[in-house]
Design an enzyme around this catalytic site. Sequence first.
Site, PDB file in Angstrom:
ATOM      1  N   ILE A  91     -11.390  -0.010  -2.541  1.00  0.00           N
ATOM      2  CA  ILE A  91      -9.812  -0.740  -2.979  1.00  0.00           C
ATOM      3  C   ILE A  91      -8.795   0.092  -2.045  1.00  0.00           C
ATOM      4  CG2 ILE A  91      -8.020  -0.754  -4.789  1.00  0.00           C
ATOM      5  CD1 ILE A  91     -10.133  -0.574  -6.842  1.00  0.00           C
ATOM      6  N   CYS A 193      -6.122   8.487   8.419  1.00  0.00           N
ATOM      7  CA  CYS A 193      -6.053   7.110   7.715  1.00  0.00           C
ATOM      8  C   CYS A 193      -6.887   6.054   8.822  1.00  0.00           C
ATOM      9  CB  CYS A 193      -4.853   6.554   7.136  1.00  0.00           C
ATOM     10  SG  CYS A 193      -4.824   4.910   6.812  1.00  0.00           S
ATOM     11  N   ASP A 200      -5.309  12.970   6.290  1.00  0.00           N
ATOM     12  CA  ASP A 200      -5.943  12.647   4.948  1.00  0.00           C
ATOM     13  C   ASP A 200      -6.497  14.461   4.971  1.00  0.00           C
ATOM     14  OD1 ASP A 200      -5.241  10.228   4.513  1.00  0.00           O
ATOM     15  OD2 ASP A 200      -7.264   9.629   5.484  1.00  0.00           O
ATOM     16  N   HIS A 232     -11.445   7.626   3.094  1.00  0.00           N
ATOM     17  CA  HIS A 232     -12.176   8.936   2.421  1.00  0.00           C
ATOM     18  C   HIS A 232     -13.540   8.436   1.865  1.00  0.00           C
ATOM     19  CE1 HIS A 232      -7.687   8.843   1.761  1.00  0.00           C
ATOM     20  NE2 HIS A 232      -7.929   9.989   1.207  1.00  0.00           N
TER      21      HIS A 232
END
EC number: 1.7.1.13
Length: 285
Positions: A91, A193, A200, A232
């Site tokens: 997501i 990112c 991140d 991630h």
Amino acid sequence: MTQNHDPYSDAQALVGLTLGKATDYQAEYDASLLQGVPRSLNRNAIALTGTLPFHGADIWTGYELSWLNAKGKPMVAIAEFHLSYESLNLIESKSFKLYLNSFNQTKFDSIDSLQKTLVADLSQCAQGDISVKIIEPKSFGIQRIIELPGTCIDDLDIEVSDYSFNPDYLENSTDDKQTVAETLNSNLLKSNCLITSQPDWGSVMIRYQGPKIDREKLLRYLISFRQHNEFHEQCVERIFVDLKRFCHCTKLTVYARYTRRGGLDINPYRSDFEQPGESHRLARQ
């Protein structure tokens, strides 16, 4: 140095993402805000096809969940989401934030109704199983801050001049005469990112059994993510695959906890021998 083709340079699945674009915030519930990214984009690039060598979950924490009860009174909670590693999509985080914000002026008769809505929408977006735990304010006091288990390798006195991702730091990094079972961790994980290149920040735990890994080489490898652009979840799977490939771990868990952005933190967990325990945030989260 190992050279890899960028699997994302011409990926059509990334073209329509709201990430990195100006967007309007919706205060009324709108499930269409959610956007998924195929896990295959990264997995194909690191030869993860067919049966996966790990299990696990993407563990999300949502700190800014708010809605209206049946009488219109604002409610707040923390939400914990466990998305299966087997889902077809991960997501995308900005779309997740926008989606959660759309609950702000939306009435729900009960927390159970809210939870069922979250499960239905997120599982549809991810095309996989997800569980949702709603933590009400009365339980905020028992939320803990912990440190990752294991020995931290960050105090090693090394000189670093190259910050380009390079899995070859793990080449010849094991002592085949020593078989160990140990847990290591580092707070120096930083990637960027994939779309916006925003930093991140994360901490990572590596629990393994197998030939003893040279900690200095492992730390250099983790530091090499510093200018690497990837989501991630993809970074954690890349670490898992590289450790299996170069270090021949017979048992392996890779668990990263990233600092929050937009009220959400992402904590990917991948293992070939154990299941994730309770999720507790770190001090930087």
